[in-house]
Design an enzyme around this catalytic site. Structure first.
Site, mmCIF file in Angstrom:
data_model
loop_
_atom_site.group_PDB
_atom_site.id
_atom_site.type_symbol
_atom_site.label_atom_id
_atom_site.label_comp_id
_atom_site.label_asym_id
_atom_site.label_seq_id
_atom_site.Cartn_x
_atom_site.Cartn_y
_atom_site.Cartn_z
ATOM 1 N N SER A 141 9.275 0.226 6.027
ATOM 2 C CA SER A 141 8.068 -0.149 6.803
ATOM 3 C C SER A 141 8.481 -1.010 7.693
ATOM 4 O O SER A 141 9.726 -2.061 8.244
ATOM 5 C CB SER A 141 7.371 -0.870 5.994
ATOM 6 O OG SER A 141 6.463 -1.669 7.189
ATOM 7 N N MET A 167 -2.418 1.598 -1.766
ATOM 8 C CA MET A 167 -2.241 0.276 -1.173
ATOM 9 C C MET A 167 -2.130 -0.580 -2.620
ATOM 10 O O MET A 167 -3.179 -0.512 -2.679
ATOM 11 C CB MET A 167 -3.356 0.122 -0.539
ATOM 12 C CG MET A 167 -3.214 0.577 1.148
ATOM 13 S SD MET A 167 -2.077 0.357 1.757
ATOM 14 C CE MET A 167 -0.877 -1.333 2.265
ATOM 15 N N HIS A 171 1.153 5.991 8.540
ATOM 16 C CA HIS A 171 0.031 5.638 8.427
ATOM 17 C C HIS A 171 -0.599 4.628 9.316
ATOM 18 O O HIS A 171 -0.932 3.701 9.905
ATOM 19 C CB HIS A 171 0.748 4.297 6.869
ATOM 20 C CG HIS A 171 -0.495 3.705 6.338
ATOM 21 N ND1 HIS A 171 -0.001 2.120 5.922
ATOM 22 C CD2 HIS A 171 -1.142 3.982 6.047
ATOM 23 C CE1 HIS A 171 -1.274 2.223 5.136
ATOM 24 N NE2 HIS A 171 -1.867 3.043 5.431
ATOM 25 N N HIS A 220 8.631 4.652 7.362
ATOM 26 C CA HIS A 220 7.051 4.054 7.600
ATOM 27 C C HIS A 220 7.042 3.534 8.994
ATOM 28 O O HIS A 220 7.499 2.300 9.073
ATOM 29 C CB HIS A 220 7.002 3.285 6.253
ATOM 30 C CG HIS A 220 5.470 3.120 5.814
ATOM 31 N ND1 HIS A 220 4.391 4.105 5.289
ATOM 32 C CD2 HIS A 220 4.616 2.347 5.782
ATOM 33 C CE1 HIS A 220 3.288 3.392 5.072
ATOM 34 N NE2 HIS A 220 3.727 2.485 5.607
ATOM 35 N N MET A 232 -2.192 -0.203 12.968
ATOM 36 C CA MET A 232 -2.673 -0.956 12.527
ATOM 37 C C MET A 232 -3.848 -1.412 14.055
ATOM 38 O O MET A 232 -3.056 -1.510 15.205
ATOM 39 C CB MET A 232 -2.468 -2.629 12.462
ATOM 40 C CG MET A 232 -1.574 -2.608 11.141
ATOM 41 S SD MET A 232 -1.419 -4.105 10.554
ATOM 42 C CE MET A 232 -0.025 -3.720 9.005
ATOM 43 N N ASP A 263 3.748 1.320 10.376
ATOM 44 C CA ASP A 263 2.085 0.609 10.349
ATOM 45 C C ASP A 263 1.536 0.138 11.413
ATOM 46 O O ASP A 263 1.271 -0.544 12.205
ATOM 47 C CB ASP A 263 2.592 -0.224 9.226
ATOM 48 C CG ASP A 263 2.903 -0.302 7.977
ATOM 49 O OD1 ASP A 263 2.016 0.148 7.323
ATOM 50 O OD2 ASP A 263 4.027 -0.801 7.091
ATOM 51 N N GLY A 292 2.493 -7.383 6.258
ATOM 52 C CA GLY A 292 3.082 -7.153 5.228
ATOM 53 C C GLY A 292 3.685 -8.596 4.193
ATOM 54 O O GLY A 292 3.121 -9.451 4.278
ATOM 55 N N GLY A 293 5.050 -8.545 3.608
ATOM 56 C CA GLY A 293 5.174 -9.570 2.899
ATOM 57 C C GLY A 293 4.119 -9.888 2.109
ATOM 58 O O GLY A 293 4.322 -11.368 1.628
ATOM 59 N N ASP A 330 2.643 1.869 -1.485
ATOM 60 C CA ASP A 330 2.506 0.776 -0.287
ATOM 61 C C ASP A 330 2.435 -0.661 -0.467
ATOM 62 O O ASP A 330 1.164 -1.264 -0.836
ATOM 63 C CB ASP A 330 1.605 1.218 0.522
ATOM 64 C CG ASP A 330 2.030 0.658 2.855
ATOM 65 O OD1 ASP A 330 2.950 -0.536 2.188
ATOM 66 O OD2 ASP A 330 1.546 1.233 3.453
ATOM 67 N N GLY A 331 3.006 -1.576 -0.024
ATOM 68 C CA GLY A 331 2.950 -3.474 -0.449
ATOM 69 C C GLY A 331 3.355 -3.864 -1.614
ATOM 70 O O GLY A 331 3.300 -4.059 -2.703
ATOM 71 N N GLY A 332 4.468 -5.168 -1.002
ATOM 72 C CA GLY A 332 4.541 -5.832 -2.482
ATOM 73 C C GLY A 332 5.921 -4.985 -3.346
ATOM 74 O O GLY A 332 6.273 -5.592 -3.881
ATOM 75 N N SER A 390 8.881 -6.242 3.887
ATOM 76 C CA SER A 390 10.058 -7.742 4.039
ATOM 77 C C SER A 390 11.081 -7.679 2.330
ATOM 78 O O SER A 390 11.920 -7.962 2.580
ATOM 79 C CB SER A 390 9.194 -8.516 3.039
ATOM 80 O OG SER A 390 7.967 -8.168 2.509
ATOM 81 N N GLY A 416 -2.670 -4.356 5.980
ATOM 82 C CA GLY A 416 -3.188 -5.606 6.800
ATOM 83 C C GLY A 416 -1.511 -6.386 7.314
ATOM 84 O O GLY A 416 -1.585 -6.392 8.306
ATOM 85 N N MET A 446 -4.070 2.654 10.398
ATOM 86 C CA MET A 446 -4.928 2.237 9.084
ATOM 87 C C MET A 446 -5.478 1.345 11.004
ATOM 88 O O MET A 446 -5.875 0.503 11.473
ATOM 89 C CB MET A 446 -4.003 0.911 9.013
ATOM 90 C CG MET A 446 -3.220 0.669 7.549
ATOM 91 S SD MET A 446 -2.507 -0.438 7.904
ATOM 92 C CE MET A 446 -0.558 0.037 8.088
#
Ligand code: DX5
Ligand code: ZN
Length: 219
Positions: free
Chosen positions: A9, A140, A67, A34, A38, A36, A147-148, A178-180, A201, A145, A69
């Site tokens: 990302s 998700m 992606h 990727h 927003m 993101d 990262g991290g 996607d995420g974490g 991250s 909204g 959002m």
């Protein structure tokens, strides 16, 4: 064994050195990139949009995985496709139920791959009626909204259910998460049935990037 694709990302990239960042991740084995997007409305953050995609899309050979959002995918999806998106994934929650098929068809009519993403609170079953039209379902595993954030285990059950349904229907729709994502949560997602792992991250700014990408790919 299923082939695992890694999609770093850009949200976590160093934009003052973007070409260098692109070269490093591509050389390290990432196959997708990727973006993101927003809008400060669908999610409480603003990132980047069409001009940034346009300037980066042809500076590498990875698949441009966009992606969005944003609140109005019907209006903006064609602009991202024109700017070089190879895959546009919009949010199920951003459109009226009656319009979901229209957005899918619009994206496909422009010769672009299409995905739907769902937030942590959305039931994965809501996507089933559209599965045979989709190239990707993006689950998700954090609130969209930022990262991290910490991976939400509730995503694993959704991935497993979706894997079963896709296999039962003999579809080739890919499951993206996607995420974490890190080596630990990535492994859990792959075991549950994921095909594509987005990671921000965990990858950018790390010296052992290649090793980390290989960890996610389970090489
Ligand atoms: C969140 C974004 C994610 C995020 C992933 O809204 O969709 O792609 O940047 O970042 P990490 O891997 O840091 O959770
Ligand atoms: Zn994303």
């Amino acid at each position: 064994m299923r082939k695992i694709i890694v999609s770093p990302s850009l949200l976590s990239a160093d934009f003052t050195n973007i070409q260098k960042e692109l070269n490093i991740i591509e050389k390290s084995g990432a196959e997708w990139l990727h973006f993101d997007v927003m809008d400060g409305h669908f999610v409480p953050n603003i990132s980047f949009g069409v001009p940034v995609l346009k300037s980066i899309a042809n500076k590498h050979h990875m698949l441009n995985d966009v992606h969005i959002m944003i609140s109005n995918p019907m209006f903006y999806a064609p602009k991202f496709i024109e700017a070089g998106a190879d895959l546009v994934t919009f949010h199920y929650e951003a459109v009226k139920k009656a319009d979901v098929t229209h957005v899918i068809d619009l994206i496909k009519s422009k010769n672009c791959k299409v995905g739907i993403s769902i937030k942590p609170s959305t039931d994965v079953k809501k996507i089933y009626p559209f599965l045979d039209k989709l190239d990707v379902v993006l689950i998700m595993s954090v609130e969209p909204g930022f990262g991290g954030q910490k991976f939400l285990d509730s995503a694993l059950d959704k991935i497993a259910k979706l894997r079963k349904t896709i296999d039962k229907m003999h579809l080739s729709t890919l499951i993206e998460v996607d995420g974490g994502i890190n080596s630990d949560t990535g492994r859990k997602c792959v075991n549950a049935g994921a095909d594509v792992l987005v990671a921000g991250s965990y990858l950018f700014g790390q010296k052992d990037l290649k090793k980390r990408i290989n960890n996610l790919k389970r090489i």
